[in-house]
Design a protein around this motif. Structure first.
Motif, PDB file in Angstrom:
ATOM      1  N   SER A   1       1.416   1.172 -12.638  1.00 21.09           N
ATOM      2  CA  SER A   1       2.652   2.234 -12.440  1.00 21.09           C
ATOM      3  C   SER A   1       3.955   1.768 -13.093  1.00 21.09           C
ATOM      4  O   SER A   1       4.793   2.404 -13.246  1.00 21.09           O
ATOM      5  CB  SER A   1       2.944   2.132 -10.846  1.00 21.09           C
TER       6      SER A   1
ATOM      7  N   HIS B   1       1.356   4.260  -3.173  1.00 23.25           N
ATOM      8  CA  HIS B   1       0.877   5.847  -2.939  1.00 23.25           C
ATOM      9  C   HIS B   1       2.322   6.330  -3.185  1.00 23.25           C
ATOM     10  O   HIS B   1       2.275   7.571  -2.616  1.00 23.25           O
ATOM     11  CB  HIS B   1       0.543   5.792  -1.567  1.00 23.25           C
TER      12      HIS B   1
ATOM     13  N   LEU C   1       0.871  -1.179   0.045  1.00 24.73           N
ATOM     14  CA  LEU C   1      -0.123  -0.024  -0.018  1.00 24.73           C
ATOM     15  C   LEU C   1       0.768   1.232   0.020  1.00 24.73           C
ATOM     16  O   LEU C   1       0.417   2.188  -0.447  1.00 24.73           O
ATOM     17  CB  LEU C   1      -0.953  -0.051   1.153  1.00 24.73           C
TER      18      LEU C   1
ATOM     19  N   ASP D   1       6.250   7.480   7.288  1.00 25.11           N
ATOM     20  CA  ASP D   1       4.907   7.466   6.433  1.00 25.11           C
ATOM     21  C   ASP D   1       4.630   5.853   5.960  1.00 25.11           C
ATOM     22  O   ASP D   1       3.647   5.238   6.007  1.00 25.11           O
ATOM     23  CB  ASP D   1       5.244   8.118   5.410  1.00 25.11           C
TER      24      ASP D   1
ATOM     25  N   ARG E   1      -2.841  -1.794  -9.422  1.00 21.40           N
ATOM     26  CA  ARG E   1      -2.160  -0.431  -9.500  1.00 21.40           C
ATOM     27  C   ARG E   1      -0.582  -0.371  -9.617  1.00 21.40           C
ATOM     28  O   ARG E   1      -0.100   0.666 -10.309  1.00 21.40           O
ATOM     29  CB  ARG E   1      -2.486   0.340  -8.101  1.00 21.40           C
TER      30      ARG E   1
ATOM     31  N   PHE F   1       1.374   3.288   6.358  1.00 24.46           N
ATOM     32  CA  PHE F   1       0.510   2.698   5.680  1.00 24.46           C
ATOM     33  C   PHE F   1       0.511   1.409   5.806  1.00 24.46           C
ATOM     34  O   PHE F   1      -0.209   0.515   5.589  1.00 24.46           O
ATOM     35  CB  PHE F   1       1.396   3.231   4.139  1.00 24.46           C
TER      36      PHE F   1
ATOM     37  N   TYR G   1      -2.470  -1.351   6.023  1.00 22.67           N
ATOM     38  CA  TYR G   1      -2.782  -2.167   5.391  1.00 22.67           C
ATOM     39  C   TYR G   1      -3.037  -3.688   6.146  1.00 22.67           C
ATOM     40  O   TYR G   1      -3.850  -4.250   5.828  1.00 22.67           O
ATOM     41  CB  TYR G   1      -1.575  -2.559   4.324  1.00 22.67           C
TER      42      TYR G   1
END
Length: 520
Positions: free
Chosen positions: A513, A476, A472, A486, A509, A490, A494
């Protein structure tokens, strides 16, 4: 997500950045029962991290329930023998026995009668046992009467005799089980961590040491002060950080955690300079399969938990708090998804893998694969595979350098592999081997795990689930030299809200990417 760099990043600001996760920095466990092993030590990154002695919640609960359940089933057999009077059992008798066994065990389990009490006494639970035996016989007889009309075993007088015989036998069996439990408690006390501060915590530590019949041997105090750790057998170690608690649980084989007083749950949710928050410790000890007890003055119980067993500790109210569902959730489904995606991906990408390997071999020389030790789920070490993009000067550089982006020694092939994330493809083999998952917190090297675990609250909790190729945080944009704090936030989000659909979304995702120029 690469890892070949020289300075240890700080957990805040740009240096607080990493692409990985690993946290239970624990060393090999010495023999149990030595309180002095709780003394805090610096974690040596060169030493291998030992996996915690994880005890499954469900498995431990079943083992605790077996003796009492055996006594209840013996009572069922005695009740059936009483109603049959020695005759040959028929279909109605067999059906009655199966229904009785199912009803009694289900009712007793739901009522918490299989949870071993600190003060085992049959008389205390006699009303509850009698009520459940009566209900079980009524339900079983009603079903048998519907299936086998006119069966002899369904007569009211026969039912009363059978129920009484079952209750007497079950109580006798439980009395024997309790006697054995009391003897065992004195000789084989369970290592116990006390969580709390003040006079009540000191009193609980003293009581546990003075009364071995409870079967709880205190080995340390968390959230307390040196004054709170004083006991009749000498001062107990005071655990001031989450890392020390991790180490203590593993090294001392802690089986129970006693949270003392209402204020322990009313404490701030965040860790502070005084030590880890009780909520953090509650999650930590449950992750290791420890039982959780709450001790107070009575008239109050922790919010958001359902007490299942009420008892007393030398006059203090004590309640066992329900265990959460076994963790990690959905591990089988997650593993099936890993195999279903990684195996076909390896086959489909075989030409790409071969092309990358040939390019590295022909342009950069021998040593196509870069192997590096990383920390996985529960602190287990494994060897992560990548295509080599830079040859480190020595093992120390490989283990302690943070980032190789911009290194002049990197070849053109290495730059291309990193920018396109093709250097990560060999990790699909790690996924098939079970070292890691497709989705999860990125794994980090032991050197950085040891440093981040000491400075970032909650960093260790990232190892509750398998580490992954992507996660996750990565979808991001938290890849490469980005904030570790950070990432940790995350990753824990998750894990706390895991679902198979979330894994699928993250994989989609991540695939999208890959068309972007940014590397890992």
């Amino acid at each position: 997500m690469s890892t070949e760099s020289t300075s240890v990043p700080s957990p805040s600001g740009p240096a607080r950045r990493s692409g990985t996760t690993a946290d239970r920095g624990v060393v090999a466990a010495p023999p149990r029962g030595r309180a002095r092993d709780l003394a805090p030590r610096r974690l040596d990154p060169a030493r291998r991290l030992a996996p915690p002695a994880r005890r499954g919640h469900a498995g431990a609960a079943v083992l605790r329930a077996l003796p009492a359940a055996g006594a209840d089933l013996a009572g069922v057999l005695a009740g059936l023998a009483a109603v049959r009077g020695g005759g040959v059992p028929g279909a109605a008798d067999a059906a009655l026995g199966v229904l009785l066994a199912a009803c009694v065990t289900a009712l007793n389990a739901y009522g918490g009668l299989y949870e071993p009490p600190l003060n085992p006494a049959v008389l205390d639970r006699l009303p509850a046992l009698a009520a459940r035996v009566g209900i079980a016989w009524c339900v079983a007889a009603a079903v048998c009467e519907a299936v086998f009309p006119g069966a002899e075993v369904c007569a009211p007088a026969v039912l009363a005799v059978g129920a009484c015989a079952q209750l007497v036998t079950a109580c006798a069996g439980r009395a024997a089980v309790h006697a054995r439990a009391r003897a065992r408690a004195r000789t084989r006390a369970r290592s116990t961590l006390v969580v709390g501060t003040g006079a009540r915590a000191r009193a609980v530590c003293a009581l546990l040491a003075q009364h071995p019949e409870y079967g709880l041997r205190p080995v340390g105090v968390a959230c307390g002060t040196p004054a709170d750790a004083a006991g009749p057998g000498g001062p107990l170690p005071v655990l001031a950080t989450a890392e020390e608690v991790h180490r203590a649980v593993v090294q001392n084989g802690v089986q129970e955690a006693v949270f003392v007083g209402p204020d322990v749950f009313a404490a701030p949710a965040e860790s502070s300079a005084a030590g880890p928050a009780p909520a953090e410790l509650l999650a930590l000890v449950r992750a290791y399969g420890c039982g959780v007890l709450w001790v107070g003055d009575g008239g109050w119980a922790p919010a958001a938990v359902r007490p299942r067993m009420t008892d007393h500790l030398w006059g203090f109210a004590i309640r066992r708090i329900d265990d959460p569902a076994p963790a990690p959730r959905g591990s089988r489904a997650k593993r099936l998804l890993d195999i279903a995606v990684a195996a076909p991906a390896l086959v489909a990408l075989a030409p790409v893998l071969l092309g990358c390997a040939l390019a590295v071999r022909l342009l950069d020389g021998p040593g196509v694969l870069f192997r590096q030790e990383r920390v996985g789920q529960d602190g287990r070490l494994f060897t992560l595979l990548k295509f080599r993009t830079l040859r480190p000067a020595d093992e120390h550089e490989a283990a302690t350098r943070w980032n190789i982006a911009g290194d002049h020694r990197m070849s053109t092939v290495g730059n291309i592999l990193r920018r396109t994330s093709l250097d990560e493809l060999p990790q699909l083999w790690n996924v098939l081997r079970g070292d890691m998952s497709l989705v999860g917190p990125r794994p980090e090297r032991p050197h950085f795990v040891a440093n981040f675990s000491k400075t970032l609250p909650g960093y260790a909790a990232r190892h509750r689930m398998p580490v992954g190729i992507t996660g996750l945080a990565q979808v991001h944009g938290l890849r490469g030299d980005t904030s570790i704090e950070d990432r940790s936030r995350f990753d824990n989000h998750y894990i706390d809200h895991w679902s198979l659909w979330q894994d699928v979304c993250i994989l989609v995702r991540t695939a999208l990417s890959l068309v972007r120029p940014a590397g890992s």
